[in-house]
Design a protein around this motif. Structure first.
Motif, mmCIF file in Angstrom:
data_model
loop_
_atom_site.group_PDB
_atom_site.id
_atom_site.type_symbol
_atom_site.label_atom_id
_atom_site.label_comp_id
_atom_site.label_asym_id
_atom_site.label_seq_id
_atom_site.Cartn_x
_atom_site.Cartn_y
_atom_site.Cartn_z
ATOM 1 N N PHE A 47 -0.204 -0.656 -0.902
ATOM 2 C CA PHE A 47 -1.334 -0.131 -1.664
ATOM 3 C C PHE A 47 -2.494 -0.737 -1.079
ATOM 4 O O PHE A 47 -3.445 -0.044 -1.317
ATOM 5 C CB PHE A 47 -1.025 -0.247 -3.127
ATOM 6 C CG PHE A 47 0.405 0.527 -3.584
ATOM 7 C CD1 PHE A 47 0.328 1.995 -3.512
ATOM 8 C CD2 PHE A 47 1.437 -0.022 -3.966
ATOM 9 C CE1 PHE A 47 1.364 2.745 -3.869
ATOM 10 C CE2 PHE A 47 2.525 0.557 -4.399
ATOM 11 C CZ PHE A 47 2.569 2.052 -4.390
ATOM 12 N N ILE A 57 -6.209 1.204 -12.250
ATOM 13 C CA ILE A 57 -5.085 0.903 -13.100
ATOM 14 C C ILE A 57 -4.687 -0.686 -13.132
ATOM 15 O O ILE A 57 -4.202 -1.121 -13.893
ATOM 16 C CB ILE A 57 -3.690 1.790 -12.381
ATOM 17 C CG1 ILE A 57 -4.015 3.296 -12.644
ATOM 18 C CG2 ILE A 57 -2.362 1.387 -13.008
ATOM 19 C CD1 ILE A 57 -2.995 4.176 -11.832
ATOM 20 N N ASP A 58 -4.848 -1.168 -11.968
ATOM 21 C CA ASP A 58 -4.712 -2.738 -11.721
ATOM 22 C C ASP A 58 -5.442 -3.447 -12.604
ATOM 23 O O ASP A 58 -4.945 -4.255 -13.415
ATOM 24 C CB ASP A 58 -4.624 -3.314 -10.308
ATOM 25 C CG ASP A 58 -3.243 -3.117 -9.419
ATOM 26 O OD1 ASP A 58 -2.441 -2.618 -10.007
ATOM 27 O OD2 ASP A 58 -3.479 -3.065 -8.097
ATOM 28 N N TYR A 89 -0.878 7.364 -10.586
ATOM 29 C CA TYR A 89 -1.864 7.443 -9.356
ATOM 30 C C TYR A 89 -1.604 8.559 -8.618
ATOM 31 O O TYR A 89 -2.534 9.135 -7.983
ATOM 32 C CB TYR A 89 -1.430 6.314 -8.528
ATOM 33 C CG TYR A 89 -1.895 6.016 -7.267
ATOM 34 C CD1 TYR A 89 -3.406 6.354 -6.970
ATOM 35 C CD2 TYR A 89 -1.371 5.924 -6.044
ATOM 36 C CE1 TYR A 89 -3.970 6.156 -5.551
ATOM 37 C CE2 TYR A 89 -1.714 5.612 -4.850
ATOM 38 C CZ TYR A 89 -3.090 5.863 -4.690
ATOM 39 O OH TYR A 89 -3.512 5.702 -3.423
ATOM 40 N N GLU A 90 -0.145 9.013 -8.314
ATOM 41 C CA GLU A 90 0.187 10.254 -7.786
ATOM 42 C C GLU A 90 -0.268 11.505 -8.421
ATOM 43 O O GLU A 90 -0.813 12.327 -7.651
ATOM 44 C CB GLU A 90 1.707 10.338 -7.772
ATOM 45 C CG GLU A 90 2.469 10.864 -6.591
ATOM 46 C CD GLU A 90 3.964 10.835 -6.604
ATOM 47 O OE1 GLU A 90 4.568 10.749 -7.908
ATOM 48 O OE2 GLU A 90 4.520 10.791 -5.490
ATOM 49 N N PHE A 103 0.229 -2.276 -8.971
ATOM 50 C CA PHE A 103 0.164 -2.040 -7.282
ATOM 51 C C PHE A 103 0.271 -3.246 -6.693
ATOM 52 O O PHE A 103 0.732 -3.609 -5.645
ATOM 53 C CB PHE A 103 -0.927 -1.035 -6.983
ATOM 54 C CG PHE A 103 -0.960 0.383 -7.651
ATOM 55 C CD1 PHE A 103 -0.025 1.271 -7.042
ATOM 56 C CD2 PHE A 103 -1.720 0.714 -8.932
ATOM 57 C CE1 PHE A 103 0.164 2.356 -7.742
ATOM 58 C CE2 PHE A 103 -1.450 1.690 -9.663
ATOM 59 C CZ PHE A 103 -0.300 2.735 -8.822
ATOM 60 N N GLY A 125 -3.227 11.523 -9.803
ATOM 61 C CA GLY A 125 -4.629 11.344 -9.644
ATOM 62 C C GLY A 125 -5.425 11.167 -11.074
ATOM 63 O O GLY A 125 -6.559 11.384 -11.265
ATOM 64 N N SER A 139 -7.473 5.811 -10.503
ATOM 65 C CA SER A 139 -7.357 4.975 -8.991
ATOM 66 C C SER A 139 -6.337 4.065 -9.166
ATOM 67 O O SER A 139 -6.166 3.177 -10.398
ATOM 68 C CB SER A 139 -8.434 4.497 -8.254
ATOM 69 O OG SER A 139 -9.130 3.522 -9.226
ATOM 70 N N LYS A 140 -5.658 3.623 -7.986
ATOM 71 C CA LYS A 140 -4.619 2.304 -8.247
ATOM 72 C C LYS A 140 -5.647 0.890 -8.617
ATOM 73 O O LYS A 140 -5.211 0.308 -9.388
ATOM 74 C CB LYS A 140 -4.082 2.190 -6.817
ATOM 75 C CG LYS A 140 -4.954 1.923 -5.400
ATOM 76 C CD LYS A 140 -3.871 1.968 -4.309
ATOM 77 C CE LYS A 140 -4.736 1.570 -3.040
ATOM 78 N NZ LYS A 140 -5.841 2.450 -2.641
ATOM 79 N N GLU A 141 -6.717 0.919 -8.167
ATOM 80 C CA GLU A 141 -7.736 -0.272 -8.479
ATOM 81 C C GLU A 141 -8.061 -0.016 -9.843
ATOM 82 O O GLU A 141 -7.821 -1.075 -10.474
ATOM 83 C CB GLU A 141 -9.127 -0.203 -7.643
ATOM 84 C CG GLU A 141 -9.085 -0.508 -6.178
ATOM 85 C CD GLU A 141 -8.525 0.877 -5.276
ATOM 86 O OE1 GLU A 141 -8.406 2.066 -5.855
ATOM 87 O OE2 GLU A 141 -8.296 0.761 -4.202
ATOM 88 N N ALA A 166 3.086 3.831 -13.319
ATOM 89 C CA ALA A 166 2.073 3.408 -12.768
ATOM 90 C C ALA A 166 1.939 4.354 -11.522
ATOM 91 O O ALA A 166 0.724 4.970 -11.079
ATOM 92 C CB ALA A 166 2.149 2.148 -12.400
#
Ligand code: NAI
Length: 308
Positions: free
Chosen positions: A296, A231-232, A221-222, A246, A224, A227-229, A217
Motif C-alpha cells: 500500500f 484510515i491508518d 479504501y476500495e 495498511f 473510496g 484514504s488509506k493514509e 479496512a
C-alpha cells in the motif's frame, strides 16, 4: 535455581532442552528467546545455508537485546550474547533434535510436511518429549492426527518478530493432557511471553479478529470512503493501535494476508472473510508489502523495516 521435579508426571518437569525445527523467520526467533532464557536449543533445518542465516540473525538480535538490557556494562552485554549464543546448536539431521523436553515446529505451512515430520519425531523421541506446532492456519488436531502422543501435543503460536512481541497463544487440541497444557504455559512464561489459551479454532484468537478488521479496512479504501493514509491515522490515534491496517498489511505481507483470509473463509464460511478483489490484484502484481519494496506504501528495500 530451585528446580522442581515431578517424577510421576514427566511433562511437568521444567523444560530445559528445546528443539526448534525450521530455522526461518519464526524458528530463529523462537530459538533466540529460549536461549536467552537459559535453555539449551537445537535448531534443525533442511538447508544448511538457512541455519547459517539463522545464526547470523540471532547473533545480531542478541547484540541489540544486550545493548538495551546492559546499557552501562559492556562486559555483561558481551557475556550475555556469548552465553546465549553458545546454548544454540544447529543441525540438518532431525535425529540430532529428537531427544529433548520440547520440540517446536516452525517449518513450511503445509499439512503433509508437518504430519510427516511429527510422525518421524514420534518414533525418535523419548516418551516425555512434548511436541508443538507454531502453525497460524492449520488445525492442531489435523497436524497430530497420525501420531501416538496426541496428549503431548499442542499449538504454540508466536507472533512476528518473536523476540519483540509479548504474546504467545497456547492452543489446546482435543486430546491435550492437563500436564502438557500446564507445561506449555509454564514454558511460554519462562521465555518471557504472556500466554493466552484457546481451542483449535480457525485463526485462533488474534488472527481471527484481525481478519475482519483488515478486510473491512480494505473494503473502505476500495469503496473510496476514506484514504488509506487517513484510515491508518484513524486507527492509530483513535483506537490506540501501534500501526494502521495498511501499514500492518505491508508489514505482514499481502500474500500472507490473502492466505489467512482465504483459510478462515474456507473453514468458517463467514462472509466477513470473503475474497477482496483489491487484495488479490495487488498480490498478482507482486505488491506484497515491505518485502518487495511496495504494498500500500513504497519502501526502500535496503532500509531496515523491522522485517527480515
Ligand atoms: P520461513 O519460510 O521463514 O521458515 C521456514 C523454514 O523451515 C525454512 O528455513 C525451511 O528451510 C525450513 N523447512 C521447511 N521444511 C522443513 C522440514 N521438513 N524440516 C526442517 N526444516 C524445514 O517461514 P516462517 O515465516 O518462519 O513460518 C514458519 C511457520 O510459522 C509456519 O507454519 C507459519 O504459518 C508459522 N507462523 C508464521 C508467522 C509469520 O509472521 N511469518 C507468524 C506465526 C506463525
Amino acid at each position: 535455581g530451585h528446580v522442581r521435579n515431578f517424577s510421576s508426571s514427566p511433562s511437568l518437569n521444567v523444560i530445559q532442552n528445546v528443539t526448534v525445527v525450521g530455522g526461518g523467520l519464526m524458528g530463529s526467533g523462537i530459538a533466540q528467546v529460549a536461549a536467552q532464557a537459559g535453555q539449551n536449543v537445537t535448531i534443525i533445518d533442511v538447508k544448511p545455508e538457512l541455519l547459517e542465516k539463522a545464526q547470523k540473525s540471532i547473533k545480531s538480535n542478541l547484540v541489540r537485546v544486550a545493548k538495551k538490557t546492559f546499557k552501562d556494562d559492556a562486559a555483561k552485554a558481551e557475556q550475555f550474547v556469548k552465553d546465549s549464543f553458545d546454548r544454540i546448536k544447529v543441525s540438518t539431521k532431525i535425529e540430532d533434535g529428537a531427544n529433548v523436553d520440547l520440540i517446536v515446529e516452525a517449518i513450511v505451512e503445509k499439512l503433509d510436511a508437518k504430519q510427516e515430520l511429527f510422525k518421524k519425531l514420534d518414533d525418535l523421541s523419548p516418551e516425555h518429549t512434548i511436541f508443538a506446532s507454531n502453525t497460524s492456519s492449520i488445525s492442531i488436531n489435523e497436524i497430530c492426527s497420525g501420531i501416538k502422543r496426541k496428549d503431548r501435543f499442542g499449538g504454540l503460536h508466536f507472533f512476528n518478530p518473536v523476540p519483540v512481541m509479548r504474546l504467545l497463544e497456547v492452543i489446546k487440541g482435543d486430546d491435550i493432557s492437563e500436564a502438557t497444557y500446564q507445561a506449555m504455559m509454564a514454558w511460554g512464561k519462562s521465555v518471557g511471553k504472556t500466554c493466552i489459551t484457546c481451542k483449535d479454532t480457525p485463526g485462533f484468537v488474534v488472527n481471527r479478529l484481525l481478519g475482519p478488521y483488515s478486510a473491512e479496512a480494505l473494503r473502505m479504501y476500495e469503496r473510496g470512503d476514506a484514504s488509506k493514509e487517513d484510515i491508518d491515522i484513524g486507527m492509530k490515534l483513535g483506537a490506540g493501535y501501534p500501526m494502521g491496517p495498511f501499514e500492518l498489511a505491508d508489514y505482514t505481507g499481502l500474500d500472507t494476508n490473502k492466505f489467512a483470509l482465504q483459510v478462515m473463509y474456507e473453514k468458517t464460511g463467514n462472509p466477513v472473510f470473503e475474497p477482496i478483489p483489491l487484495l488479490h490484484k495487488m498480490v498478482e502484481e507482486g505488491k506484497l508489502g515491505i518485502k518487495t519494496g511496495e504494498g500500500f506504501y513504497k519502501y526502500n528495500k535496503n532500509k531496515f523495516h523491522y522485517r527480515k
